[in-house]
Structures are given as structure tokens and as C-alpha cells.
Design an enzyme around this catalytic site. Structure first.
Site, PDB file in Angstrom:
ATOM      1  N   ASN A   9      53.179  40.740  42.153  1.00 54.70           N
ATOM      2  CA  ASN A   9      52.635  40.031  40.816  1.00 54.70           C
ATOM      3  C   ASN A   9      53.530  41.002  39.920  1.00 54.70           C
ATOM      4  O   ASN A   9      52.429  41.861  39.742  1.00 54.70           O
ATOM      5  CB  ASN A   9      51.412  39.195  40.838  1.00 54.70           C
ATOM      6  N   GLU A  98      43.894  35.507  34.619  1.00 54.85           N
ATOM      7  CA  GLU A  98      44.704  35.632  32.906  1.00 54.85           C
ATOM      8  C   GLU A  98      45.430  34.973  32.520  1.00 54.85           C
ATOM      9  O   GLU A  98      45.561  34.550  30.999  1.00 54.85           O
ATOM     10  CB  GLU A  98      46.032  36.808  33.318  1.00 54.85           C
ATOM     11  N   GLY A 174      43.278  44.949  37.973  1.00 55.64           N
ATOM     12  CA  GLY A 174      43.819  45.730  37.724  1.00 55.64           C
ATOM     13  C   GLY A 174      42.636  46.413  37.093  1.00 55.64           C
ATOM     14  O   GLY A 174      42.637  47.388  35.918  1.00 55.64           O
ATOM     15  N   SER A 214      43.537  45.215  42.810  1.00 61.31           N
ATOM     16  CA  SER A 214      43.831  46.443  43.442  1.00 61.31           C
ATOM     17  C   SER A 214      43.714  46.774  44.415  1.00 61.31           C
ATOM     18  O   SER A 214      43.826  48.200  45.170  1.00 61.31           O
ATOM     19  CB  SER A 214      41.872  46.686  42.437  1.00 61.31           C
TER      20      SER A 214
END
Ligand code: PEP
Length: 258
Positions: A9, A98, A174, A214
Site C-alpha cells: 500500500n 486512515e 506506521g 509495520s
């Protein structure tokens, strides 16, 4: 064991020029027939055309990161599933945390989008996952079940082959924090059981369940070795050809060894 799916992504990174360069490097490293698993990259919409063109001679599929629920019309700034198909994509990421957090996407909208994507012949990568405070309160399973049920209510067992679920604990996206392989397996098994209970044993078994948060070459082998982890949705580590290729290699080594 399902085939593993390694999906990158790219989020709002890499415009057409940079995206084309990364895709060209991947195309050189991974020509057609060079892997047995599935690989998908999801560039920003504006870079999709360049990436599709660069990857044309490979087995790497292209995804978008969002779609609208209508085919066309007065929806400034949006893209539709017929456009996505026309551009050469086979996948759409739906309900990424998000989008839920910054663009107000709720379970109802995520369900409508997932339904539309699948009805139009694309595969939806449906993202679910709890926030840190929800995990601390021990609510992770009820949060994920609610997110899943909202979508499953609008799908049928026949849609199983066009649905991929990505479990992405929001606290691991992230942040450099990763769910432990045990935490991932526990939740993936839970998701698998929800799918089996909603549909059937065989339909629930064939849905690929990806882990996201992650994932990188250093932790991928352990995560991907878990019984119900069928791949990864990867942000940061998908932006560099070397780390993304390493992830594909790890997946390959697991499927050829296993
Ligand atoms: C993601 O964007 O879906 C993701 C998992 O990001 P990262 O790998 O950077 O945590």
C-alpha cells in the site's frame, strides 16, 4: 494452505514518475512466472496508469486505495469501479484505518463500497482492526467482529473468492510496533471463525486474511508462518524495491518449503 498474498500500500506516496521507476525495478526483478504466490501493489490513483503499464509483462496485480459507490456522476475528486477496471486494476483496498479516521468512513459506507467492488468483479481488500485503547480494554475481538459483520451482512458466500480481509491493528500501522505473531494468529483465527460462521467452513477457509502493521523483512517470516496468516498488507516497506522484494522472497521460501 492458501497462497500467500503480498500487497503493498503506497498510500499518498510516489507520483507517476517515481511510481513508474519503482514499478520498472519490480518488473525487472519479478518477470512473469518468477513467483508462485500473489503480489499486488496499490499506488495513488494518479500513478495507476504508469504502474499498470510497467507491470504489464509481470504477474504483479495493481490495486487502488479507495473507490466511490457510484459508477459516475457529480462526485468531484472520486474514482469509480468501472474506471478502476478500465485502468487495469483487479483489486481495491477498502476501509483502511486512515480512511476511517481521516475521511469519516464508517462501517455502513465501508460495507457499501465492499459490496460495489465485488459486484463489479474486482477483489476487495477489506481492512479491519482495533485502536490501541480498544486493545487495552480487551475489546479487540468485538471491534473487529462489528466491522466484519457490517460488511458480511451485505455479501454472500459466493463472494468469498473476491474478498480478502486485512487485519490491521491501528496501533501497529506506521508506528514500528508490530503485533506479535501470537496476537496476529489469535485475531486471524477469530476472523476466520467469524467468516465460517457467517458463511460456511469451506468459504471461510478460502478467504485470504492478511496481517498489516509495520510488517518488514525482519519480522515477516514469523508472521507469515502463522497458520491463519495468508499474507501481508505492507505500507512503509513496500515503498522500496529491495524491502518489498525481500518480502516476496520470504513468502516464496515459506510456500516452497511448506
Ligand atoms: C498499511 O498502510 O496498511 C500499513 C500496514 O502500513 P505500515 O506497514 O507502514 O505499518
Amino acid at each position: 494452505m492458501n497462497r500467500l498474498l503480498i500487497a503493498g500500500n503506497w498510500k499518498m506516496n510516489l507520483g507517476p514518475t517515481e511510481a513508474k521507476k519503482l514499478a520498472a525495478t519490480l518488473a525487472k526483478r519479478w518477470p512473469s512466472g518468477s513467483f508462485t504466490n500473489q503480489v499486488v501493489v496499490s499506488p495513488p490513483a494518479l500513478s495507476v496508469a504508469a504502474v499498470v503499464q510497467e507491470l504489464a509483462a509481470t504477474d504483479i496485480d495493481v490495486s487502488v486505495q479507495n473507490v466511490h459507490t457510484e459508477d459516475s456522476g457529480a462526485y468531484t475528486g472520486e474514482i469509480s469501479t468501472p474506471m478502476v477496471k478500465d485502468a487495469g486494476c483487479r483489486y481495491a483496498i477498502i476501509g483502511h484505518s486512515e480512511r476511517r479516521e481521516y475521511f469519516g468512513e464508517d462501517d455502513v459506507l465501508v460495507a457499501q463500497k465492499t459490496k460495489k467492488v465485488i459486484a463489479d468483479g474486482l477483489t476487495a481488500i477489506l481492512c479491519v482492526g482495533e485502536k490501541l485503547e480498544q486493545r487495552k480494554a480487551g475489546q479487540q475481538e468485538s471491534v473487529v467482529k462489528k466491522q466484519l459483520d457490517a460488511v458480511l451482512d451485505h455479501l454472500s458466500e459466493d463472494d468469498a473468492s473476491h474478498l480478502v480481509v486485512a487485519y490491521e491493528p491501528v496501533w501497529a500501522i506506521g508506528t514500528g510496533e508490530t503485533a506479535s505473531p501470537q496476537q496476529a494468529q489469535e485475531m486471524h483465527k477469530f476472523i476466520r471463525n467469524v467468516l465460517k460462521q457467517s458463511w460456511s467452513e469451506s468459504a471461510g477457509s478460502k478467504v485470504q486474511i492478511l496481517y498489516g502493521g509495520s510488517m518488514k523483512p525482519a519480522n515477516a517470516e514469523e508472521l507469515l508462518s502463522q497458520e491463519d496468516v495468508d499474507g501481508g498488507l505492507i505500507g512503509g516497506a513496500s515503498l522500496k524495491a529491495d524491502s518489498f522484494s525481500e518480502l516476496i522472497e520470504i513468502a516464496e521460501s515459506l510456500t516452497t518449503d511448506g
